[in-house]
Write an enzyme that holds these catalytic residues in place. Structure first.
Site, short mmCIF file in Angstrom:
data_model
loop_
_atom_site.label_atom_id
_atom_site.label_comp_id
_atom_site.label_asym_id
_atom_site.label_seq_id
_atom_site.Cartn_x
_atom_site.Cartn_y
_atom_site.Cartn_z
N CYS A 116 1.04 -1.04 -0.02
CA CYS A 116 -0.21 0.07 0.11
C CYS A 116 1.18 1.27 -0.01
O CYS A 116 0.15 2.70 -0.32
CB CYS A 116 -1.19 -0.18 0.90
N HIS A 256 -3.67 7.08 3.11
CA HIS A 256 -3.93 5.80 2.60
C HIS A 256 -5.24 5.66 2.69
O HIS A 256 -5.32 5.59 4.26
CB HIS A 256 -2.91 5.04 2.80
N ASN A 286 -10.18 0.11 -0.37
CA ASN A 286 -8.59 -0.34 0.14
C ASN A 286 -8.08 -0.36 -1.62
O ASN A 286 -8.26 -2.09 -1.13
CB ASN A 286 -8.18 -0.90 0.98
#
Ligand code: UT7
Length: 329
Positions: A116, A256, A286
């Site tokens: 990520c 994020h 996500n």
């Protein structure tokens, strides 16, 4: 504050056409509910790649838009860095497929896997290479097709993730604009908490692995959550220290987008009110390395990031990897 050497000239994004809502999980037999997913994560829907949609196609679409916005041609690209943990093939890197699709014949191209944190890491690598004087114009992409590496029967993970790509053109800074501070960290001792356990080099694919699904993403959710909150708080502090700024100097925080509760905890720690935090996890889920550039692309389109804005980025992902960056636009 150091003089910025690299600036983010333009950012754009692309997502698959298919929207998959929380209620759609019932249609594939996953025992969950819209209420549970929204309450625990803030996610309402995500985009899922369909037939013919690949990491290459999403990244190429996002890149073309960013290049058009920045007025950059394929021939001007010196380098393409693609932050991803879900490449189209195990070999070669998807970045070279994007290079071919764009016709960026002068460019070098490679993938960077920091999960990520992939876009954030890639921006910092790009900044370093521009500082050497050898590179002028770099295409940095964060892209994922996570829907192909998640276990659609595991409700602990399948409700969390989505597909998409965000592309940024990074160029030598001309004015007092650009990356003011940058921070990256990793902790491989915790690698097992968020991983694809089998099916690659150390444990090559077998019928057994395929049947048990241990080539898909597994996650110890609560542990990952705690580490994400801790690491993103640390990264926010480092970003401000590095730029010699205080939280009141930040116009927008773009964290994020994994979970609204992690985002809120990060903002609270950094002393940044939620009005100054960009959130789109409700619509995308996500998207790992793509999450920050998709959010930046939307924030710019909505006028929440404009010339002169000071923006803080904070990322966290498998590895663990985490980091931050403060950018003056
Ligand atoms: O990108 C960076 C990496 N990822 C992250 O940052 C994610 C970090 N982790 C999280 O966001 C959260 O830990 C989750 C959203 C994954 C889980 O939330 P939680 O509040 O930590 O829930 P939990 O793991 O404690 O699970 C609570 C219960 C369990 O039931 P029992 O054992 O208490 O009876 C789960 O079985 O919720 C159950 N559960 C579900 N129920 C309905 C787990 N997934 C689901 C689901 N629908 N999809």
């Amino acid at each position: 504050m150091k003089r910025p050497v690299a600036m983010l000239a333009a950012t754009a994004h692309a997502v698959p056409t298919r929207v998959f809502t929380n209620d759609d999980f019932a249609s594939i037999g996953v025992e969950t509910s819209d209420e549970w997913i929204r309450e625990r994560t803030g996610i309402g829907q995500r985009y899922i790649a369909g037939e013919g949609e690949t990491l290459t196609s999403l990244c190429t679409e996002a890149a073309r838009k960013a290049m058009a916005m920045a007025g950059v041609t394929a021939a001007e690209l010196d380098l393409i860095i693609l932050g991803t943990a879900s490449p189209d093939r195990l070999l070669p890197a998807t970045a070279v497929e994007v290079q071919a699709a764009l016709g960026a014949s002068r460019a070098a191209a490679f993938d960077l896997d920091a999960a990520c944190s992939g876009w954030l890491y890639s921006c910092q690598v790009a900044e370093g290479l521009i500082a050497t004087g050898s590179y002028e114009t770099i295409l940095v992409i964060g892209g994922e097709v996570l829907s192909r590496i998640i276990n659609w029967r595991d409700r602990n993970t399948c409700v969390l993730f989505g597909d998409g790509a965000g592309a940024t053109i990074i160029r030598r800074s001309t004015k007092q604009r650009g990356i003011l501070s940058a921070y990256m960290r990793s902790d491989g001792t915790l690698a097992d908490l968020l991983q694809r356990p089998k099916g690659a080099g150390a444990c090559p694919m077998t019928n057994e692995i395929l049947a048990e699904g241990s080539h898909f993403i597994t996650m110890a959710g609560r542990e990952v959550f705690k580490n994400a909150v801790r690491s993103m708080a640390d990264a926010a502090d480092r970003a401000l220290d590095g730029a010699k700024l205080s939280s009141t100097d930040v116009d927008l925080l773009i964290p994020h987008q994994a979970n609204i509760r992690i985002i809120e905890a990060t903002a609270k720690h950094a002393n940044i009110p939620m009005e100054k935090v960009f959130v789109n996890v409700d619509r995308y889920g996500n998207t790992s390395a793509a999450s920050i550039p998709i959010a930046l692309s939307e924030a710019q389109a909505q006028g929440r990031v404009k010339e002169g804005s000071t923006v803080m980025f904070v990322a966290f992902g498998a590895g663990f990897t985490w980091g931050s960056m403060i950018v003056r636009f």
